[in-house]
Scaffold this motif. Structure first.
Motif, PDB file in Angstrom:
ATOM      1  N   GLY A 350      48.185  51.431  52.241  1.00  0.00           N
ATOM      2  CA  GLY A 350      47.306  50.316  51.897  1.00  0.00           C
ATOM      3  C   GLY A 350      47.827  49.507  50.714  1.00  0.00           C
ATOM      4  N   LEU A 351      47.963  48.209  50.931  1.00  0.00           N
ATOM      5  CA  LEU A 351      48.572  47.324  49.934  1.00  0.00           C
ATOM      6  C   LEU A 351      47.727  47.216  48.667  1.00  0.00           C
ATOM      7  CD1 LEU A 351      50.760  45.289  49.155  1.00  0.00           C
ATOM      8  CD2 LEU A 351      49.570  43.555  50.503  1.00  0.00           C
ATOM      9  N   GLN A 352      46.416  47.004  48.800  1.00  0.00           N
ATOM     10  CA  GLN A 352      45.605  46.755  47.615  1.00  0.00           C
ATOM     11  C   GLN A 352      45.520  47.982  46.705  1.00  0.00           C
ATOM     12  OE1 GLN A 352      44.936  43.806  46.594  1.00  0.00           O
ATOM     13  NE2 GLN A 352      45.648  42.903  48.501  1.00  0.00           N
ATOM     14  N   ASP A 353      45.505  49.168  47.311  1.00  0.00           N
ATOM     15  CA  ASP A 353      45.414  50.388  46.504  1.00  0.00           C
ATOM     16  C   ASP A 353      46.714  50.705  45.773  1.00  0.00           C
ATOM     17  OD1 ASP A 353      42.868  50.913  47.063  1.00  0.00           O
ATOM     18  OD2 ASP A 353      43.211  52.539  48.493  1.00  0.00           O
ATOM     19  N   TRP A 354      47.828  50.268  46.317  1.00  0.00           N
ATOM     20  CA  TRP A 354      49.127  50.710  45.796  1.00  0.00           C
ATOM     21  C   TRP A 354      50.014  49.575  45.340  1.00  0.00           C
ATOM     22  CZ3 TRP A 354      49.273  55.639  44.598  1.00  0.00           C
ATOM     23  CH2 TRP A 354      48.336  56.472  45.224  1.00  0.00           C
ATOM     24  N   ASN A 384      56.062  42.410  47.958  1.00  0.00           N
ATOM     25  CA  ASN A 384      54.766  43.114  47.911  1.00  0.00           C
ATOM     26  C   ASN A 384      53.804  42.402  46.968  1.00  0.00           C
ATOM     27  OD1 ASN A 384      55.370  45.078  49.742  1.00  0.00           O
ATOM     28  ND2 ASN A 384      55.864  46.663  48.234  1.00  0.00           N
ATOM     29  N   ARG A 385      54.327  41.943  45.819  1.00  0.00           N
ATOM     30  CA  ARG A 385      53.471  41.216  44.870  1.00  0.00           C
ATOM     31  C   ARG A 385      52.922  39.955  45.534  1.00  0.00           C
ATOM     32  NH1 ARG A 385      56.809  41.175  39.134  1.00  0.00           N
ATOM     33  NH2 ARG A 385      57.388  43.365  39.086  1.00  0.00           N
ATOM     34  N   ARG A 386      53.846  39.221  46.173  1.00  0.00           N
ATOM     35  CA  ARG A 386      53.422  37.985  46.835  1.00  0.00           C
ATOM     36  C   ARG A 386      52.384  38.279  47.921  1.00  0.00           C
ATOM     37  NH1 ARG A 386      57.603  36.215  50.829  1.00  0.00           N
ATOM     38  NH2 ARG A 386      56.479  37.880  51.886  1.00  0.00           N
ATOM     39  N   ASN A 387      52.669  39.277  48.750  1.00  0.00           N
ATOM     40  CA  ASN A 387      51.749  39.583  49.845  1.00  0.00           C
ATOM     41  C   ASN A 387      50.375  39.999  49.342  1.00  0.00           C
ATOM     42  OD1 ASN A 387      53.877  39.026  51.503  1.00  0.00           O
ATOM     43  ND2 ASN A 387      54.313  41.163  52.031  1.00  0.00           N
ATOM     44  N   SER A 388      50.363  40.770  48.254  1.00  0.00           N
ATOM     45  CA  SER A 388      49.063  41.243  47.760  1.00  0.00           C
ATOM     46  C   SER A 388      48.272  40.075  47.170  1.00  0.00           C
ATOM     47  CB  SER A 388      49.244  42.361  46.740  1.00  0.00           C
ATOM     48  OG  SER A 388      49.706  41.842  45.528  1.00  0.00           O
ATOM     49  N   ALA A 389      48.960  39.161  46.490  1.00  0.00           N
ATOM     50  CA  ALA A 389      48.258  38.004  45.916  1.00  0.00           C
ATOM     51  C   ALA A 389      47.740  37.081  47.014  1.00  0.00           C
ATOM     52  CB  ALA A 389      49.189  37.241  44.989  1.00  0.00           C
ATOM     53  N   ARG A 390      48.526  36.979  48.075  1.00  0.00           N
ATOM     54  CA  ARG A 390      48.129  36.131  49.194  1.00  0.00           C
ATOM     55  C   ARG A 390      46.909  36.734  49.893  1.00  0.00           C
ATOM     56  NH1 ARG A 390      53.175  34.863  52.825  1.00  0.00           N
ATOM     57  NH2 ARG A 390      53.819  33.362  51.241  1.00  0.00           N
ATOM     58  N   GLN A 391      46.962  38.054  50.048  1.00  0.00           N
ATOM     59  CA  GLN A 391      45.874  38.732  50.754  1.00  0.00           C
ATOM     60  C   GLN A 391      44.588  38.736  49.927  1.00  0.00           C
ATOM     61  OE1 GLN A 391      45.829  43.167  51.200  1.00  0.00           O
ATOM     62  NE2 GLN A 391      46.582  42.678  53.242  1.00  0.00           N
ATOM     63  N   LYS A 392      44.730  38.945  48.624  1.00  0.00           N
ATOM     64  CA  LYS A 392      43.543  39.021  47.774  1.00  0.00           C
ATOM     65  C   LYS A 392      43.848  38.347  46.435  1.00  0.00           C
ATOM     66  CE  LYS A 392      40.265  42.321  45.954  1.00  0.00           C
ATOM     67  NZ  LYS A 392      40.259  43.648  45.331  1.00  0.00           N
ATOM     68  N   PRO A 393      43.682  37.017  46.400  1.00  0.00           N
ATOM     69  CA  PRO A 393      44.030  36.286  45.181  1.00  0.00           C
ATOM     70  C   PRO A 393      43.156  36.728  44.008  1.00  0.00           C
ATOM     71  CG  PRO A 393      43.558  34.782  47.024  1.00  0.00           C
ATOM     72  CD  PRO A 393      43.106  36.138  47.431  1.00  0.00           C
ATOM     73  N   ARG A 395      40.869  36.019  40.912  1.00  0.00           N
ATOM     74  CA  ARG A 395      40.034  34.889  40.487  1.00  0.00           C
ATOM     75  C   ARG A 395      40.395  34.432  39.084  1.00  0.00           C
ATOM     76  NH1 ARG A 395      34.687  36.997  42.412  1.00  0.00           N
ATOM     77  NH2 ARG A 395      34.840  36.755  44.649  1.00  0.00           N
ATOM     78  N   THR A 396      40.598  35.382  38.186  1.00  0.00           N
ATOM     79  CA  THR A 396      40.928  35.025  36.796  1.00  0.00           C
ATOM     80  C   THR A 396      42.217  34.218  36.753  1.00  0.00           C
ATOM     81  OG1 THR A 396      40.825  37.421  36.733  1.00  0.00           O
ATOM     82  CG2 THR A 396      40.373  36.267  34.674  1.00  0.00           C
ATOM     83  N   GLU A 397      43.205  34.686  37.532  1.00  0.00           N
ATOM     84  CA  GLU A 397      44.487  34.003  37.535  1.00  0.00           C
ATOM     85  C   GLU A 397      44.325  32.569  38.031  1.00  0.00           C
ATOM     86  OE1 GLU A 397      48.004  35.596  39.808  1.00  0.00           O
ATOM     87  OE2 GLU A 397      47.899  37.018  38.131  1.00  0.00           O
ATOM     88  N   LYS A 398      43.550  32.431  39.113  1.00  0.00           N
ATOM     89  CA  LYS A 398      43.318  31.104  39.699  1.00  0.00           C
ATOM     90  C   LYS A 398      42.661  30.181  38.687  1.00  0.00           C
ATOM     91  CE  LYS A 398      42.934  30.602  44.619  1.00  0.00           C
ATOM     92  NZ  LYS A 398      42.050  30.624  45.775  1.00  0.00           N
ATOM     93  N   LEU A 399      41.641  30.704  38.020  1.00  0.00           N
ATOM     94  CA  LEU A 399      40.888  29.921  37.047  1.00  0.00           C
ATOM     95  C   LEU A 399      41.786  29.499  35.881  1.00  0.00           C
ATOM     96  CD1 LEU A 399      37.887  29.027  36.594  1.00  0.00           C
ATOM     97  CD2 LEU A 399      37.718  30.958  35.018  1.00  0.00           C
ATOM     98  N   THR A 400      42.605  30.441  35.411  1.00  0.00           N
ATOM     99  CA  THR A 400      43.521  30.159  34.306  1.00  0.00           C
ATOM    100  C   THR A 400      44.453  29.006  34.650  1.00  0.00           C
ATOM    101  OG1 THR A 400      43.492  32.527  33.935  1.00  0.00           O
ATOM    102  CG2 THR A 400      45.078  31.265  32.652  1.00  0.00           C
TER     103      THR A 400
END
Lengths: 464, 230
Positions: A350-354, A384-393, A395-400
């Motif tokens: 699982g990507l989000q857990d790991w 993996n970093r890109r895929n995880s951000a794409r899958q579950k962006p 919010r704080t980063e987006k707002l910043t």
């Protein structure tokens, strides 16, 4: 869910500060580096050998269906039962079924990372069977009820003193500081186990499609005994272990030995192609091969990272990784640690857990450079970093970034923010490095750069 | 759909997308190395150098043996072989040995005049475990790595060459091969398609480095490996 990350951070912080751990890692891996370089230099052309190995594995993985069916058919033709398992649970059930059918009591096991992956020992013990790990390092960590510390060197994190204490407690042996005596204690303890075990379980380093054989690489002889004495033999392997031709071993065996342990060739490289054949004097009456998927096909479906299935589990990327060397094997809390573990664990579990493992990297690329089959490890960490951000962006980063865009696009507003920063910076000292600090994640171990009194723009305007 | 079909279906589905060839880091240009297209016997050009003459090869085998802590003897006559075996027997105090029938092992067993546990047919593993040495023949010696190639057919089964604490190999000069590609070639030409169920490249006595990476010989297999080559 968050607990995997939190545990990882706590453990990392703890282990990096442990001097004893650093010392053990330095000794173990320092010796390895010297031998590895010596053996690499003996090759006429190591870079070309790597390229050839990478292409051979590419061929195998990108025609996996054909090679696997050939492999299975040839094994079956000589009396082996081939089982296919989509999940860890299926694989455990298959093996439990074989063990029950053979009315076994005790089981001897040689080292297999796939068995760790599916938690086979737990399942067998839970069902009431005695399972004994026969590789010395694995035996030690089994007695300690721990997971292996490293793919190739399972007990790398222990001193002889600790092992002596462990043996004294668990086996009743006399304390000793001599590695040789400790090895002999284990040898004696395990000898009878081989002879009395009803079932032997092994892993495999390679599966040869051309001849229908598995290949096991080891130094101790424990896998050979496991495959010779019990009347039932089971081999559990991932579907990615395929090599197309028998002669491919002429390249892969010395490369595995060199990259994995700094040896020209590992002590025993054995091929098994079936149960005892007519006219042969020993070997198991039954031979079972269990082919494990367990989400490998999911990784196969990602052409960008498919080459992670080329991995021959030599452990070379762990040995050179500055992260592994600092945080150690157990901190990963995964079956496969180090760079390769960080790359494949998100696919397997699982990507989000790991995903945090892919962030725990300096992206130095030492892993990619050392990999004998040229897996593009550090780029896969980035993916993996890109895929995880794409899958579950986040919010704080987006707002910043949104806020930053607003400020950057308005020079007047930017000037005001700059002035404010200069004004408030002295106050930052009061909270710096404490939990109240908004920049705590950064400032707990680092300084924040100060805003200069004059910006370039201001200076330009006021210059004479 | 059964498990086999399900897995194969997932593989075929996955492979409808093509993966880039290895060596192109990050998919970008610039890093790509020329393809080396591995073909039959091609590994030879990258592996460690082996000389062409018998003398060079035997010298390499000898050097590798020394590094691996294998005792290697090149002998000229059967009498020398017999003498050395008797010496080994007396020094180590062998009481019984394990062996199999063969043109080299047979006379060796007669010379030793000890009780022999034979592994030609079925045998009692407890008997073999009590043996002080296992005497076997082999398929080949490999100069490049100092290895001995054995199979269940050439060396009396699976256990004889690993269970007793001392493995003694009896080989002939003609059996010396240059390198690993030649060894796998031999396995194929000698046995295909009726392969023995077990084959092994034995490279030195059993060893471990699992305790503080310190080398210890005789982890589970033989503590000593002696190769006697006629």
């Amino acid at each position: 869910m968050k607990s995997f990350v939190r545990e990882f951070i706590t453990q990392s912080r703890h282990v990096t500060q442990e001097l004893r751990h650093r010392q053990l890692i330095q000794t173990a891996l320092g010796k390895y580096e010297v031998k590895r370089d010596e053996k690499k230099a003996a090759f006429q052309n190591w870079p070309a050998a790597r390229q050839a190995a990478a292409e051979t594995k590419w061929e195998a993985i990108n025609h996996l269906d054909q090679h696997l069916t050939d492999f299975a058919r040839r094994l079956e033709a000589r009396g082996t039962v081939v089982h296919w398992a989509s999940t860890a649970e299926t694989a455990r059930d298959i093996i439990l079924g074989i063990v029950r059918d053979s009315k076994a009591r005790s089981i001897i096991k040689s080292k297999a990372m796939t068995a760790e992956e599916i938690h086979l020992n737990d399942a067998l013990e839970h069902a009431g069977f005695e399972v004994v790990e026969s590789d010395l390092g694995e035996y030690i960590v089994q007695l300690r009820k721990e997971a292996p510390y490293h793919i190739v060197f399972p007990a790398m994190h222990l001193t002889r003193g600790e092992i002596s204490e462990l043996f004294a407690r668990e086996l009743g042996s006399a304390p000793t500081e001599s590695p040789e005596e400790l090895t002999m204690i284990a040898r004696r303890a395990l000898r009878q186990k081989y002879i009395t075990a009803d079932v032997g379980i092994t892993g495999a380093n390679f599966a040869i499609a051309e001849t229908g054989m598995i290949s096991i690489t080891e130094n101790e002889g424990n896998a050979r005994l496991t495959a010779a004495l019990p009347k039932v033999m089971i081999t559990l392997l991932g579907i990615e272990k395929i090599l197309p031709r028998l002669e491919d071993l002429a390249l892969f065996l010395p490369m595995l030995a060199t990259a994995g342990a700094g040896q020209a060739l590992t002590c025993y490289n054995s091929l098994y192609g079936g149960p005892r054949q007519p006219g042969e004097s020993d070997g198991p009456e039954q031979y079972h091969v269990v082919l494990l998927d367990n989400r490998r096909t999911q990784l196969l479906a990602d052409p960008e990272q498919r080459d992670a299935l080329h991995c021959i589990r030599c452990g070379a990327c762990l040995n050179v990784c500055p992260i592994y060397r600092n945080i150690g094997g157990h901190t990963y809390a995964t079956t496969y640690s180090g760079p390769i573990g960080s790359v494949i664990t998100p696919h397997l579990r699982g990507l989000q857990d790991w995903k945090h493992l892919s962030y725990a990297s300096s992206l130095c690329g030492a892993c990619t450079e050392t990999c004998p089959v040229k897996i593009d490890l550090h780029h896969h960490l980035l993916q993996n970093r890109r895929n995880s951000a794409r899958q579950k962006p986040s919010r704080t980063e987006k707002l910043t970034f949104k806020l930053a865009a607003v400020v950057m696009n308005r020079p007047r507003l930017y000037a005001i923010v700059k002035k404010m920063a200069r004004l408030f910076q002295p106050l930052h000292k009061l909270v710096k490095g404490s939990r109240l600090d908004p920049a705590y994640a950064w400032t707990q171990t680092r300084d924040l750069p100060t805003v200069p009194d004059q910006s370039f723009k201001d200076w330009w305007r006021t210059r004479a | 759909m059964n498990e086999r079909e399900a897995i194969l279906a997932r593989i075929r589905e996955a492979l409808t997308l093509t993966a880039g060839k290895p060596g192109a880091h990050g998919g970008g240009p610039g890093h790509h190395e020329p393809a080396v297209s591995p073909g039959p016997g091609s590994a030879r050009q990258w592996l460690p150098v082996v000389g062409d003459s018998f003398e060079e090869r035997i010298a390499l085998f000898r050097a590798n043996s020394a590094e691996l802590k294998t005792d290697f003897y090149l002998l000229n006559t059967r009498e020398e072989l017999a003498k050395l075996l008797v010496e080994l027997r007396d020094i180590e105090g062998w009481q019984r040995i394990g062996s199999h029938s063969g043109s080299l092992t047979q006379p060796a067993c007669e010379t030793l005049a000890l009780p022999v546990c034979r592994t030609d047919g079925s045998y009692d593993v407890h008997e073999l475990e009590k043996c002080d040495a296992g005497l076997t023949e082999c398929d080949a010696l490999i100069a490049q790595t100092g290895s001995v190639l054995v199979t269940s057919r050439s060396a009396g089964g699976r256990a004889l060459s690993v269970l007793p604490p001392h493995h003694v190999v009896l080989a002939r000069r003609e059996q010396l091969l240059p390198d690993l590609p030649a060894a796998f070639e031999l396995v194929k030409t000698k046995y295909s398609p009726n392969y023995p169920s077990f084959a092994s490249l034995i490279t030195g006595p059993s060893r471990t480095g699992d305790i503080e990476r310190i080398l210890v010989l005789g982890a589970h297999g033989p503590k000593k490996l002696t190769i006697l080559c006629l």
